[in-house]
Design a protein around this motif. Sequence first.
Motif, PDB file in Angstrom:
ATOM      1  N   ASP A 197     -75.156  82.117 -18.761  1.00 52.05           N
ATOM      2  CA  ASP A 197     -74.833  82.602 -17.407  1.00 52.05           C
ATOM      3  C   ASP A 197     -76.061  83.212 -16.734  1.00 52.05           C
ATOM      4  OD1 ASP A 197     -72.232  81.953 -17.795  1.00 52.05           O
ATOM      5  OD2 ASP A 197     -71.613  83.980 -18.415  1.00 52.05           O
ATOM      6  N   LYS A 226     -73.561  86.370  -8.187  1.00 51.29           N
ATOM      7  CA  LYS A 226     -72.613  86.446  -9.306  1.00 51.29           C
ATOM      8  C   LYS A 226     -73.344  86.976 -10.527  1.00 51.29           C
ATOM      9  CE  LYS A 226     -73.108  81.466  -9.472  1.00 51.29           C
ATOM     10  NZ  LYS A 226     -72.559  80.303  -8.865  1.00 51.29           N
ATOM     11  N   HIS A 227     -72.596  87.177 -11.590  1.00 50.90           N
ATOM     12  CA  HIS A 227     -73.216  87.665 -12.820  1.00 50.90           C
ATOM     13  C   HIS A 227     -74.297  86.677 -13.263  1.00 50.90           C
ATOM     14  CE1 HIS A 227     -73.871  89.290 -16.747  1.00 50.90           C
ATOM     15  NE2 HIS A 227     -73.501  88.147 -17.306  1.00 50.90           N
ATOM     16  N   LEU A 269     -76.435  91.751 -12.686  1.00 50.96           N
ATOM     17  CA  LEU A 269     -75.518  91.748 -13.829  1.00 50.96           C
ATOM     18  C   LEU A 269     -74.218  92.425 -13.429  1.00 50.96           C
ATOM     19  CD1 LEU A 269     -77.988  92.969 -16.615  1.00 50.96           C
ATOM     20  CD2 LEU A 269     -77.196  90.623 -16.261  1.00 50.96           C
ATOM     21  N   ALA A 270     -73.098  91.815 -13.814  1.00 45.88           N
ATOM     22  CA  ALA A 270     -71.812  92.476 -13.606  1.00 45.88           C
ATOM     23  C   ALA A 270     -71.825  93.719 -14.482  1.00 45.88           C
ATOM     24  CB  ALA A 270     -70.682  91.538 -14.016  1.00 45.88           C
ATOM     25  N   TRP A 271     -71.446  94.871 -13.908  1.00 40.99           N
ATOM     26  CA  TRP A 271     -71.648  96.129 -14.630  1.00 40.99           C
ATOM     27  C   TRP A 271     -70.396  96.980 -14.636  1.00 40.99           C
ATOM     28  CZ3 TRP A 271     -75.403  96.298 -17.787  1.00 40.99           C
ATOM     29  CH2 TRP A 271     -75.758  97.509 -18.385  1.00 40.99           C
ATOM     30  N   SER A 286     -78.931 100.457  -8.910  1.00 36.91           N
ATOM     31  CA  SER A 286     -77.545 100.220  -8.506  1.00 36.91           C
ATOM     32  C   SER A 286     -77.337 100.993  -7.219  1.00 36.91           C
ATOM     33  CB  SER A 286     -76.576 100.730  -9.575  1.00 36.91           C
ATOM     34  OG  SER A 286     -76.693 102.130  -9.675  1.00 36.91           O
ATOM     35  N   SER A 293     -73.772  94.437  -3.737  1.00 33.51           N
ATOM     36  CA  SER A 293     -72.437  93.972  -4.091  1.00 33.51           C
ATOM     37  C   SER A 293     -71.795  94.909  -5.108  1.00 33.51           C
ATOM     38  CB  SER A 293     -72.528  92.570  -4.694  1.00 33.51           C
ATOM     39  OG  SER A 293     -73.028  91.678  -3.753  1.00 33.51           O
ATOM     40  N   GLY A 332     -69.902  96.423  -8.174  1.00 31.20           N
ATOM     41  CA  GLY A 332     -69.692  95.904  -9.531  1.00 31.20           C
ATOM     42  C   GLY A 332     -70.931  95.267 -10.130  1.00 31.20           C
ATOM     43  N   PHE A 333     -72.050  95.278  -9.392  1.00 32.04           N
ATOM     44  CA  PHE A 333     -73.276  94.686  -9.925  1.00 32.04           C
ATOM     45  C   PHE A 333     -74.404  95.709  -9.969  1.00 32.04           C
ATOM     46  CE2 PHE A 333     -71.054  90.981  -8.303  1.00 32.04           C
ATOM     47  CZ  PHE A 333     -71.262  90.055  -9.318  1.00 32.04           C
ATOM     48  N   TYR A 392     -76.780  91.623 -23.551  1.00 32.06           N
ATOM     49  CA  TYR A 392     -75.708  91.979 -22.601  1.00 32.06           C
ATOM     50  C   TYR A 392     -74.351  91.877 -23.309  1.00 32.06           C
ATOM     51  CZ  TYR A 392     -72.677  91.862 -18.489  1.00 32.06           C
ATOM     52  OH  TYR A 392     -71.686  92.123 -17.572  1.00 32.06           O
ATOM     53  N   ASN A 405     -71.583  94.949 -24.082  1.00 33.43           N
ATOM     54  CA  ASN A 405     -70.168  94.955 -23.723  1.00 33.43           C
ATOM     55  C   ASN A 405     -69.269  95.140 -24.933  1.00 33.43           C
ATOM     56  OD1 ASN A 405     -69.487  94.353 -20.743  1.00 33.43           O
ATOM     57  ND2 ASN A 405     -71.373  93.248 -21.203  1.00 33.43           N
TER      58      ASN A 405
END
Length: 263
Positions: free
Chosen positions: A13, A40-41, A75-77, A128, A133, A135-136, A187, A191
């Motif tokens: 990804d 996107k992520h 990165l989706a965070w 951040s 956006s 969430g990223f 990553y 998670n």
Amino acid sequence: MDIDALRRSISGDIGADLHYLPEVGSTNRWLRDRPIGSIKHGTAIVTDYQSQGRGRQGRIWHAPSGSSLLLSIALAWPPDIALAQSVMMAALAAKDALRRETGLQFELKWPNDLLLNGKKVCGILAESGNYMSPGFIIVGIGVNCNFDVAEIPVVLAGATTLQTESGRPVERERLAAELFRQLEVWYRSLNEYPDMVFTAWSSCLDLEDQIVVIEDASGVWEAVVTALQPDGALRVRKHNGETRLVYAANVSVRKQPRGFTTP
Ligand code: BTN
């Protein structure tokens, strides 16, 4: 940068949505300014030259055109994971990617540098905020690759390049591809096992019980590191017994055997 070669070697990804600009102000800023919903992520931007490359604490990050790796990734965070953990994750990924591509050993330096032979070769800037956006986060990574620092006065003293240290140029496309792969691995670890990333990062730094020289807004002072915190801070004890948390500073280990005590 042969961006098509890089695209062909990306399978995860991270980097799948890859943008390339021959020149940009700052890759972090470019990513930050994308309209909400357009990233996107794993969306990434790579450039050959930054006219306003940004470092920590308002510093500039400079590299001659076409010489280095300059990239940022969205990165989706998860909201419950501190931004500092992204720096830990990126530092571990960069360390692994650089070792795999060059065969050399790199050290981590608190809070976000990678050193080669004691000199800075890679910096990380994580950001951040509401302006991007939701969430990223953005992780920007700069690796000094194929130039001679002695010829570039604007590059900070104490820095080096992969070519200077190893005597041969690196292939930036291969290095970028490996970096994306290692970011994917770290990553996922973050998670699944967030504590593991912190533990790996703090053991690479090896700062606990060390006497350090701290240079911050209040001046230059010494202290003993009593702990590293999951939010990235250093917990230190001054010689007068006072305990402090350090979030932003230049920190170097004072050359002294472990266990040495000062009066
Ligand atoms: C530091 O060590 O102070 C952090 C340096 C981070 C530099 C990278 S280069 C790519 C990305 N875009 C930027 O403007 N900065 C980061």
